[in-house]
Write a protein that holds these residues in place. Structure first.
Motif, PDB file in Angstrom:
ATOM      1  N   LEU A   1     -35.196  28.142  -4.118  1.00 20.00           N
ATOM      2  CA  LEU A   1     -35.306  27.704  -5.516  1.00 20.00           C
ATOM      3  C   LEU A   1     -36.503  28.297  -6.278  1.00 20.00           C
ATOM      4  O   LEU A   1     -36.303  28.963  -7.309  1.00 20.00           O
ATOM      5  CB  LEU A   1     -35.364  26.167  -5.577  1.00 20.00           C
ATOM      6  N   ILE A   2     -37.718  28.063  -5.795  1.00 14.28           N
ATOM      7  CA  ILE A   2     -38.895  28.421  -6.612  1.00 14.28           C
ATOM      8  C   ILE A   2     -39.030  29.935  -6.817  1.00 14.28           C
ATOM      9  O   ILE A   2     -39.107  30.394  -7.964  1.00 14.28           O
ATOM     10  CB  ILE A   2     -40.174  27.756  -6.059  1.00 14.28           C
ATOM     11  N   PRO A   3     -39.000  30.754  -5.745  1.00 11.98           N
ATOM     12  CA  PRO A   3     -39.113  32.201  -6.007  1.00 11.98           C
ATOM     13  C   PRO A   3     -37.931  32.756  -6.800  1.00 11.98           C
ATOM     14  O   PRO A   3     -38.115  33.670  -7.616  1.00 11.98           O
ATOM     15  CB  PRO A   3     -39.181  32.813  -4.601  1.00 11.98           C
ATOM     16  N   LEU A   4     -36.733  32.188  -6.590  1.00  9.40           N
ATOM     17  CA  LEU A   4     -35.566  32.672  -7.356  1.00  9.40           C
ATOM     18  C   LEU A   4     -35.776  32.437  -8.851  1.00  9.40           C
ATOM     19  O   LEU A   4     -35.479  33.310  -9.679  1.00  9.40           O
ATOM     20  CB  LEU A   4     -34.290  31.962  -6.892  1.00  9.40           C
ATOM     21  N   MET A   5     -36.317  31.260  -9.183  1.00  8.51           N
ATOM     22  CA  MET A   5     -36.534  30.946 -10.598  1.00  8.51           C
ATOM     23  C   MET A   5     -37.581  31.886 -11.209  1.00  8.51           C
ATOM     24  O   MET A   5     -37.412  32.374 -12.326  1.00  8.51           O
ATOM     25  CB  MET A   5     -36.972  29.479 -10.761  1.00  8.51           C
ATOM     26  N   ILE A   6     -38.656  32.163 -10.468  1.00 10.82           N
ATOM     27  CA  ILE A   6     -39.700  33.049 -11.003  1.00 10.82           C
ATOM     28  C   ILE A   6     -39.131  34.454 -11.232  1.00 10.82           C
ATOM     29  O   ILE A   6     -39.283  35.049 -12.306  1.00 10.82           O
ATOM     30  CB  ILE A   6     -40.915  33.125 -10.035  1.00 10.82           C
ATOM     31  N   VAL A   7     -38.444  34.956 -10.207  1.00 13.43           N
ATOM     32  CA  VAL A   7     -37.951  36.334 -10.252  1.00 13.43           C
ATOM     33  C   VAL A   7     -36.861  36.486 -11.322  1.00 13.43           C
ATOM     34  O   VAL A   7     -36.870  37.438 -12.112  1.00 13.43           O
ATOM     35  CB  VAL A   7     -37.452  36.715  -8.831  1.00 13.43           C
ATOM     36  N   ASN A   8     -35.933  35.526 -11.379  1.00 11.65           N
ATOM     37  CA  ASN A   8     -34.872  35.596 -12.394  1.00 11.65           C
ATOM     38  C   ASN A   8     -35.438  35.450 -13.803  1.00 11.65           C
ATOM     39  O   ASN A   8     -34.998  36.135 -14.725  1.00 11.65           O
ATOM     40  CB  ASN A   8     -33.826  34.503 -12.166  1.00 11.65           C
ATOM     41  N   ALA A   9     -36.396  34.552 -13.967  1.00 15.29           N
ATOM     42  CA  ALA A   9     -36.974  34.349 -15.298  1.00 15.29           C
ATOM     43  C   ALA A   9     -37.574  35.656 -15.806  1.00 15.29           C
ATOM     44  O   ALA A   9     -37.279  36.098 -16.927  1.00 15.29           O
ATOM     45  CB  ALA A   9     -38.048  33.254 -15.246  1.00 15.29           C
ATOM     46  N   LEU A  10     -38.361  36.318 -14.951  1.00 16.22           N
ATOM     47  CA  LEU A  10     -39.035  37.556 -15.374  1.00 16.22           C
ATOM     48  C   LEU A  10     -38.030  38.676 -15.635  1.00 16.22           C
ATOM     49  O   LEU A  10     -38.274  39.550 -16.463  1.00 16.22           O
ATOM     50  CB  LEU A  10     -40.055  37.994 -14.311  1.00 16.22           C
ATOM     51  N   ALA A  11     -36.885  38.623 -14.932  1.00 15.08           N
ATOM     52  CA  ALA A  11     -35.858  39.666 -15.117  1.00 15.08           C
ATOM     53  C   ALA A  11     -34.917  39.342 -16.279  1.00 15.08           C
ATOM     54  O   ALA A  11     -33.959  40.083 -16.526  1.00 15.08           O
ATOM     55  CB  ALA A  11     -35.059  39.824 -13.819  1.00 15.08           C
ATOM     56  N   GLY A  12     -35.140  38.221 -16.972  1.00 15.43           N
ATOM     57  CA  GLY A  12     -34.282  37.850 -18.110  1.00 15.43           C
ATOM     58  C   GLY A  12     -32.921  37.331 -17.682  1.00 15.43           C
ATOM     59  O   GLY A  12     -31.976  37.307 -18.470  1.00 15.43           O
ATOM     60  N   LYS A  13     -32.816  36.905 -16.403  1.00 15.10           N
ATOM     61  CA  LYS A  13     -31.522  36.439 -15.880  1.00 15.10           C
ATOM     62  C   LYS A  13     -31.412  34.924 -16.004  1.00 15.10           C
ATOM     63  O   LYS A  13     -32.422  34.227 -16.149  1.00 15.10           O
ATOM     64  CB  LYS A  13     -31.398  36.830 -14.406  1.00 15.10           C
ATOM     65  N   PRO A  14     -30.183  34.374 -15.862  1.00 12.46           N
ATOM     66  CA  PRO A  14     -30.020  32.919 -15.891  1.00 12.46           C
ATOM     67  C   PRO A  14     -30.769  32.248 -14.733  1.00 12.46           C
ATOM     68  O   PRO A  14     -30.937  32.843 -13.671  1.00 12.46           O
ATOM     69  CB  PRO A  14     -28.506  32.712 -15.714  1.00 12.46           C
ATOM     70  N   LEU A  15     -31.208  30.996 -14.970  1.00 14.19           N
ATOM     71  CA  LEU A  15     -31.871  30.189 -13.941  1.00 14.19           C
ATOM     72  C   LEU A  15     -30.867  29.132 -13.497  1.00 14.19           C
ATOM     73  O   LEU A  15     -30.698  28.107 -14.168  1.00 14.19           O
ATOM     74  CB  LEU A  15     -33.134  29.532 -14.513  1.00 14.19           C
ATOM     75  N   PRO A  16     -30.170  29.381 -12.351  1.00  6.56           N
ATOM     76  CA  PRO A  16     -29.047  28.502 -11.969  1.00  6.56           C
ATOM     77  C   PRO A  16     -29.512  27.178 -11.356  1.00  6.56           C
ATOM     78  O   PRO A  16     -30.100  27.164 -10.281  1.00  6.56           O
ATOM     79  CB  PRO A  16     -28.288  29.332 -10.927  1.00  6.56           C
ATOM     80  N   VAL A  17     -29.249  26.087 -12.050  1.00  3.72           N
ATOM     81  CA  VAL A  17     -29.587  24.753 -11.544  1.00  3.72           C
ATOM     82  C   VAL A  17     -28.291  24.094 -11.072  1.00  3.72           C
ATOM     83  O   VAL A  17     -27.328  23.973 -11.843  1.00  3.72           O
ATOM     84  CB  VAL A  17     -30.269  23.913 -12.649  1.00  3.72           C
TER      85      VAL A  17
END
Ligand code: NAD
Ligand code: TYD
Length: 354
Positions: free
Chosen positions: A198-214
């Motif tokens: 969860l946590i690294p995926l959110m950081i990496v996706n956020a910076l890449a402009g991708k969706p943050l899947p919850v």
């Protein structure tokens, strides 16, 4: 020296890096280098004679027999596992192979080795098994946190495979007297965390402009512990834990997933704002829930505090800030993971050699 399995993974790598800040005692690192094993995380140990890396499987008894006879470690710390719940849902077999069958072979190898030691070395030897709070199953909102005596009720193939390994470890103490220790820890976060969690995926996706899947409604609760605190707990249990005992390890820090994601977004807004001036939280996307998703985990970590004097050094606020900072400062590590370049380590290291 100690033998640490799975030490190219997230927690194992943090453990070994942390170990060498406190001690010169050599570490043999046995790791299969699955997709989750990343030697880039240990790049700072390159050339250090106290760190001996061995590429191999915990289920390879001939290899274990050789390593144990040659190096005579005073302890084995077992991190090696398949660790991602979503992967266990899509393909449980690797989880059974490594977490159940692999742990069994490792225990058999260690039992044979331990049986050959003299009385003093036998008494001093330790097998520390690193496990998870997920073996206890799921809690309702008003339930008391898991204690060491909470019955096991695992719900995913991952947690069922870890529970099986915990039972085997327990049985090797009860039946053969092997001096085992087990730790059951809550969700870790921090540097070198593979960006499928969860946590690294959110950081990496956020910076890449991708969706943050919850998943689902985002109200599932986990207890979160900064990885360095987990490492200090394991060191403490190895040092002073009573053979045959299990110790719950946690951060006293329960939070719903959506709050974690919003915290990560707020820190990124502050430390690395979006170029368009919008908030990272705009990228949050609710997606279909995980099948069998456990609603709440919570750990009562009072035994390890009471008996061994351990407690976490970081609060969630300090730990998550350090984590987001680490990902911003270590983009080459993230890029090597995302491009798959980190998997070329064996080729670079050994070239065409057998
Ligand atoms: P990870 O998936 O990041 O790393 C696992 C490591 O084990 C990898 O380096 C992999 O290459 C290695 N490995 C896998 N199969 C192997 C085998 N058959 N032989 C040798 N090496 C093998 O996992 P992690 O998050 O670092 O977790 C480490 C341990 O801690 C696991 O046992 C896990 O169940 C437990 N744990 C994890 C958490 C968490 O939040 N990540 C919490 C509590 C407990
Ligand atoms: P995860 O990091 O996979 O750990 P675990 O399932 O072992 O607790 O997931 C933590 C929580 O976050 C869990 O409730 C599932 C949820 N989650 C999401 O909502 N979205 C995601 O993309 C991921 C990977 C997890």
């Amino acid at each position: 020296m100690i033998l640490v399995t799975g030490a190219a993974g997230f927690i194992g790598a943090n453990f070994v890096l942390d170990w060498f800040t406190q001690s010169d005692e050599p570490v043999i690192n046995l790791d299969k280098l699955t997709y989750a094993g990343n030697m880039q995380s240990l790049a700072s140990l390159k050339g250090k004679p106290n760190h001996i890396f061995v590429h191999g499987d915990i289920g390879d008894r001939a290899l274990l027999q050789r390593l144990l006879a040659e190096h005579k470690p005073r302890a084995v710390v077992n991190f090696a596992a398949e660790s991602h719940v979503d992967r266990s849902i899509h393909g449980p077999e690797d989880f059974i192979q490594t977490n159940v069958v692999g742990t069994f072979h490792l225990l058999e190898s260690v039992r044979t080795h331990w049986g050959s030691l003299d009385t003093e070395a036998k008494a001093a030897f330790r097998f520390l098994h690193v496990s998870t709070d997920e073996v206890y199953g799921t809690l309702g909102p008003a339930d008391a946190p898991f204690t060491e005596t909470t019955p096991f009720a695992p719900n995913s193939p991952y947690s069922a495979s870890k529970a099986s390994s915990d039972h085997l470890v327990r049985a090797y103490h009860h039946t053969y007297g092997l001096p085992v220790l087990t730790t059951n820890c809550s969700n870790n976060y921090g540097p070198y965390h593979f960006p499928e969690k969860l946590i690294p995926l959110m950081i990496v996706n956020a910076l890449a402009g991708k969706p943050l899947p919850v998943y689902g409604d985002g109200m599932q609760v986990r207890d979160w512990l900064f990885v360095k605190d987990h490492c200090s707990a394991i060191r403490r249990v190895l040092e002073a834990g009573v053979p045959g005992e299990t110790y719950n390890v946690g951060g006293w820090n329960e939070k719903p997933n959506i709050e974690i994601v919003n915290t990560v977004c707020a820190l990124l807004n502050e430390m690395s704002p979006r170029r368009d001036g919008k908030a990272y939280a705009d990228q949050i996307t609710y997606v279909t829930d995980r099948p069998g998703h456990d609603r709440r985990y919570a750990i009562d970590a009072s035994k390890i505090h009471r008996e061994l004097g351990w407690r976490p050094a970081e609060t969630f606020e300090t730990g998550i800030r350090k984590t987001v900072r680490w990902y911003l400062d270590n983009q080459p590590w993230v890029q090597q993971v995302q491009s798959g370049e980190y998997r070329q380590w064996m080729d670079q290291q050994y070239g065409n050699k057998a």
